[in-house]
Design an enzyme around this catalytic site. Sequence first.
Site, PDB file in Angstrom:
ATOM      1  N   LYS A  81       0.824  -1.209   0.000  1.00  0.00           N
ATOM      2  CA  LYS A  81       0.000   0.000   0.000  1.00  0.00           C
ATOM      3  C   LYS A  81       0.862   1.265   0.000  1.00  0.00           C
ATOM      4  O   LYS A  81       0.662   2.160  -0.815  1.00  0.00           O
ATOM      5  CB  LYS A  81      -0.943   0.028   1.221  1.00  0.00           C
ATOM      6  CG  LYS A  81      -1.908  -1.156   1.282  1.00  0.00           C
ATOM      7  CD  LYS A  81      -2.847  -1.066   2.481  1.00  0.00           C
ATOM      8  CE  LYS A  81      -2.153  -1.124   3.829  1.00  0.00           C
ATOM      9  NZ  LYS A  81      -1.441  -2.395   4.109  1.00  0.00           N
ATOM     10  N   ARG A 126      -9.614   0.961   8.954  1.00  0.00           N
ATOM     11  CA  ARG A 126      -9.166  -0.383   9.296  1.00  0.00           C
ATOM     12  C   ARG A 126     -10.223  -1.140  10.089  1.00  0.00           C
ATOM     13  O   ARG A 126     -10.019  -2.302  10.420  1.00  0.00           O
ATOM     14  CB  ARG A 126      -7.908  -0.278  10.147  1.00  0.00           C
ATOM     15  CG  ARG A 126      -6.607  -0.566   9.407  1.00  0.00           C
ATOM     16  CD  ARG A 126      -5.497  -0.385  10.424  1.00  0.00           C
ATOM     17  NE  ARG A 126      -4.276  -1.056  10.122  1.00  0.00           N
ATOM     18  CZ  ARG A 126      -3.241  -0.503   9.502  1.00  0.00           C
ATOM     19  NH1 ARG A 126      -3.321   0.717   9.036  1.00  0.00           N
ATOM     20  NH2 ARG A 126      -2.125  -1.189   9.352  1.00  0.00           N
ATOM     21  N   ARG A 130      11.383  -0.910  10.977  1.00  0.00           N
ATOM     22  CA  ARG A 130      10.354  -0.582  11.953  1.00  0.00           C
ATOM     23  C   ARG A 130      10.339  -1.593  13.082  1.00  0.00           C
ATOM     24  O   ARG A 130      10.520  -2.773  12.865  1.00  0.00           O
ATOM     25  CB  ARG A 130       8.978  -0.547  11.273  1.00  0.00           C
ATOM     26  CG  ARG A 130       8.659   0.802  10.682  1.00  0.00           C
ATOM     27  CD  ARG A 130       7.452   0.786   9.803  1.00  0.00           C
ATOM     28  NE  ARG A 130       6.301   0.100  10.375  1.00  0.00           N
ATOM     29  CZ  ARG A 130       5.118   0.002   9.765  1.00  0.00           C
ATOM     30  NH1 ARG A 130       4.956   0.536   8.573  1.00  0.00           N
ATOM     31  NH2 ARG A 130       4.126  -0.636  10.322  1.00  0.00           N
ATOM     32  N   ARG A 144      11.630  -5.311   5.002  1.00  0.00           N
ATOM     33  CA  ARG A 144      11.259  -3.911   4.727  1.00  0.00           C
ATOM     34  C   ARG A 144      12.196  -2.942   5.443  1.00  0.00           C
ATOM     35  O   ARG A 144      12.561  -3.147   6.603  1.00  0.00           O
ATOM     36  CB  ARG A 144       9.821  -3.660   5.182  1.00  0.00           C
ATOM     37  CG  ARG A 144       9.443  -2.176   5.153  1.00  0.00           C
ATOM     38  CD  ARG A 144       7.980  -1.938   5.064  1.00  0.00           C
ATOM     39  NE  ARG A 144       7.254  -2.271   6.270  1.00  0.00           N
ATOM     40  CZ  ARG A 144       5.926  -2.144   6.397  1.00  0.00           C
ATOM     41  NH1 ARG A 144       5.209  -1.689   5.381  1.00  0.00           N
ATOM     42  NH2 ARG A 144       5.329  -2.481   7.513  1.00  0.00           N
ATOM     43  N   ARG A 164      -0.355  -8.761  13.699  1.00  0.00           N
ATOM     44  CA  ARG A 164      -0.996  -7.763  12.828  1.00  0.00           C
ATOM     45  C   ARG A 164      -1.842  -8.438  11.752  1.00  0.00           C
ATOM     46  O   ARG A 164      -2.878  -7.915  11.356  1.00  0.00           O
ATOM     47  CB  ARG A 164       0.067  -6.860  12.207  1.00  0.00           C
ATOM     48  CG  ARG A 164       0.621  -5.854  13.221  1.00  0.00           C
ATOM     49  CD  ARG A 164       1.990  -5.347  12.847  1.00  0.00           C
ATOM     50  NE  ARG A 164       1.984  -4.546  11.650  1.00  0.00           N
ATOM     51  CZ  ARG A 164       3.076  -4.245  10.959  1.00  0.00           C
ATOM     52  NH1 ARG A 164       4.255  -4.692  11.350  1.00  0.00           N
ATOM     53  NH2 ARG A 164       2.996  -3.507   9.883  1.00  0.00           N
TER      54      ARG A 164
HETATM   55  P1  ADP Z   1       1.412  -1.356   7.510  1.00  0.00           P
HETATM   56  O1  ADP Z   1       1.908  -0.392   6.475  1.00  0.00           O
HETATM   57  O2  ADP Z   1       2.398  -2.405   7.807  1.00  0.00           O
HETATM   58  O3  ADP Z   1       0.056  -1.914   7.183  1.00  0.00           O
HETATM   59  P2  ADP Z   1       0.786   0.967   9.120  1.00  0.00           P
HETATM   60  O4  ADP Z   1       1.933   1.861   9.034  1.00  0.00           O
HETATM   61  O5  ADP Z   1      -0.394   1.264   8.256  1.00  0.00           O
HETATM   62  O6  ADP Z   1       1.281  -0.533   8.849  1.00  0.00           O
HETATM   63  O7  ADP Z   1       0.274   0.850  10.609  1.00  0.00           O
HETATM   64  C1  ADP Z   1       1.152   0.580  11.674  1.00  0.00           C
HETATM   65  C2  ADP Z   1       0.373   0.530  12.972  1.00  0.00           C
HETATM   66  O8  ADP Z   1      -0.241   1.816  13.210  1.00  0.00           O
HETATM   67  C3  ADP Z   1      -0.778  -0.465  13.014  1.00  0.00           C
HETATM   68  O9  ADP Z   1      -0.334  -1.767  13.376  1.00  0.00           O
HETATM   69  C4  ADP Z   1      -1.676   0.172  14.081  1.00  0.00           C
HETATM   70  O10 ADP Z   1      -1.178  -0.065  15.377  1.00  0.00           O
HETATM   71  C5  ADP Z   1      -1.515   1.670  13.803  1.00  0.00           C
HETATM   72  N1  ADP Z   1      -2.537   2.164  12.864  1.00  0.00           N
HETATM   73  C6  ADP Z   1      -2.326   2.680  11.624  1.00  0.00           C
HETATM   74  N2  ADP Z   1      -3.494   3.026  11.038  1.00  0.00           N
HETATM   75  C7  ADP Z   1      -4.475   2.719  11.926  1.00  0.00           C
HETATM   76  C8  ADP Z   1      -5.894   2.821  11.914  1.00  0.00           C
HETATM   77  N3  ADP Z   1      -6.564   3.301  10.850  1.00  0.00           N
HETATM   78  N4  ADP Z   1      -6.575   2.404  13.017  1.00  0.00           N
HETATM   79  C9  ADP Z   1      -5.929   1.927  14.095  1.00  0.00           C
HETATM   80  N5  ADP Z   1      -4.609   1.794  14.166  1.00  0.00           N
HETATM   81  C10 ADP Z   1      -3.872   2.181  13.097  1.00  0.00           C
HETATM   82  P1  ADP Z   2       2.159  -1.807   3.245  1.00  0.00           P
HETATM   83  O1  ADP Z   2       2.161  -0.291   3.237  1.00  0.00           O
HETATM   84  O2  ADP Z   2       0.944  -2.382   2.568  1.00  0.00           O
HETATM   85  O3  ADP Z   2       2.372  -2.380   4.607  1.00  0.00           O
HETATM   86  P2  ADP Z   2       4.731  -1.578   1.816  1.00  0.00           P
HETATM   87  O4  ADP Z   2       4.419  -0.744   0.625  1.00  0.00           O
HETATM   88  O5  ADP Z   2       5.489  -0.948   2.907  1.00  0.00           O
HETATM   89  O6  ADP Z   2       3.388  -2.293   2.360  1.00  0.00           O
HETATM   90  O7  ADP Z   2       5.496  -2.887   1.303  1.00  0.00           O
HETATM   91  C1  ADP Z   2       5.910  -3.903   2.216  1.00  0.00           C
HETATM   92  C2  ADP Z   2       7.272  -4.444   1.780  1.00  0.00           C
HETATM   93  O8  ADP Z   2       7.131  -5.194   0.557  1.00  0.00           O
HETATM   94  C3  ADP Z   2       8.301  -3.366   1.479  1.00  0.00           C
HETATM   95  O9  ADP Z   2       9.560  -3.855   1.875  1.00  0.00           O
HETATM   96  C4  ADP Z   2       8.205  -3.176  -0.032  1.00  0.00           C
HETATM   97  O10 ADP Z   2       9.442  -2.727  -0.589  1.00  0.00           O
HETATM   98  C5  ADP Z   2       7.880  -4.592  -0.499  1.00  0.00           C
HETATM   99  N1  ADP Z   2       7.001  -4.610  -1.684  1.00  0.00           N
HETATM  100  C6  ADP Z   2       5.984  -3.757  -1.985  1.00  0.00           C
HETATM  101  N2  ADP Z   2       5.381  -4.111  -3.144  1.00  0.00           N
HETATM  102  C7  ADP Z   2       6.028  -5.221  -3.591  1.00  0.00           C
HETATM  103  C8  ADP Z   2       5.876  -6.073  -4.741  1.00  0.00           C
HETATM  104  N3  ADP Z   2       4.921  -5.836  -5.653  1.00  0.00           N
HETATM  105  N4  ADP Z   2       6.723  -7.125  -4.854  1.00  0.00           N
HETATM  106  C9  ADP Z   2       7.685  -7.369  -3.922  1.00  0.00           C
HETATM  107  N5  ADP Z   2       7.873  -6.608  -2.809  1.00  0.00           N
HETATM  108  C10 ADP Z   2       7.066  -5.553  -2.639  1.00  0.00           C
END
Ligand code: ADP
Ligand code: ADP
Length: 215
Positions: free
Chosen positions: A13, A88, A160, A127, A171
């Site tokens: 994302k 979420r 992270r 990541r 998660r």
């Molecule tokens: P990822 O990119 O791995 O999906 P995020 O950066 O979006 O993770 O979120 C990291 C953490 O921040 C989540 O595990 C949660 O604790 C918190 N968080 C982010 N967005 C929300 C939301 N919309 N509602 C509740 N908690 C959130």
């Molecule tokens: P999210 O915001 O959904 O948690 P990220 O965009 O941070 O996900 O991506 C999670 C990890 O996977 C990062 O290390 C990113 O570089 C890698 N990644 C993202 N898209 C792809 C893809 N299409 N193929 C392989 N690795 C990917």
Amino acid sequence: MKIILLGPPGAGKGTQAKSISEKYCIPHISTGDIFRKNISEKTSLGVKAKEYMDKGLLVPDELTIDLVKDRLSKEDCKNGFLLDGFPRTVKQAEALDLFLKSNDEVIDTALLIEVPRELILERMTGRRVCQLCGASYHVKFNPPKNEGICDKCQSNLVQRKDDNEKTVKDRLDVYDNQTQPLIEYYKSRNVLSTVDGTLAIDKVFEDISSILGER
Ligand code: ADP
Ligand code: ADP
Ligand code: ZN
């Protein structure tokens, strides 16, 4: 253009959001990034959010919803926005709809990036994120030009705290229980589009562009 990104942690994302935001000139709003900024600045919101984030749990809806409403009220969201990581929970989605409705607006597209659970752990543990601009890299799948340095802003890349095996598993459970129901929520409102997130990063972006349309 009002867009929501859906998908499990590690779906890509954040990665896709950066490209969508540039191409369509809409602000990328990541609730995770906003919480992390508050944590690094030690604000009271940051202190509260950290407790939940470190455990892989969701920050309570009350805190999250107010934060997003505030952000969406800013001038730069007038022509649209891209929400990454929000909503979420169904409660967050309902609050968002209600907020938009008060301005006669609706979500145009909820984009689901689908990636099976088996692929996620490797994505998450490899990541690396930019401390300054939030750009996301991967040691194997999307390495930066210079190790440990962001291509876009030259700041340091870090791992992270919540990207460890145990927290990622928690998660994913939280996603299945609390976020997955949103797929049906947006499907029933006829705004859901799905892309295959297992493809290469560029290919996923092509597929997203063809859904959102050329500009
Ligand atoms: P990822 O990119 O791995 O999906 P995020 O950066 O979006 O993770 O979120 C990291 C953490 O921040 C989540 O595990 C949660 O604790 C918190 N968080 C982010 N967005 C929300 C939301 N919309 N509602 C509740 N908690 C959130
Ligand atoms: P999210 O915001 O959904 O948690 P990220 O965009 O941070 O996900 O991506 C999670 C990890 O996977 C990062 O290390 C990113 O570089 C890698 N990644 C993202 N898209 C792809 C893809 N299409 N193929 C392989 N690795 C990917
Ligand atoms: Zn950067």
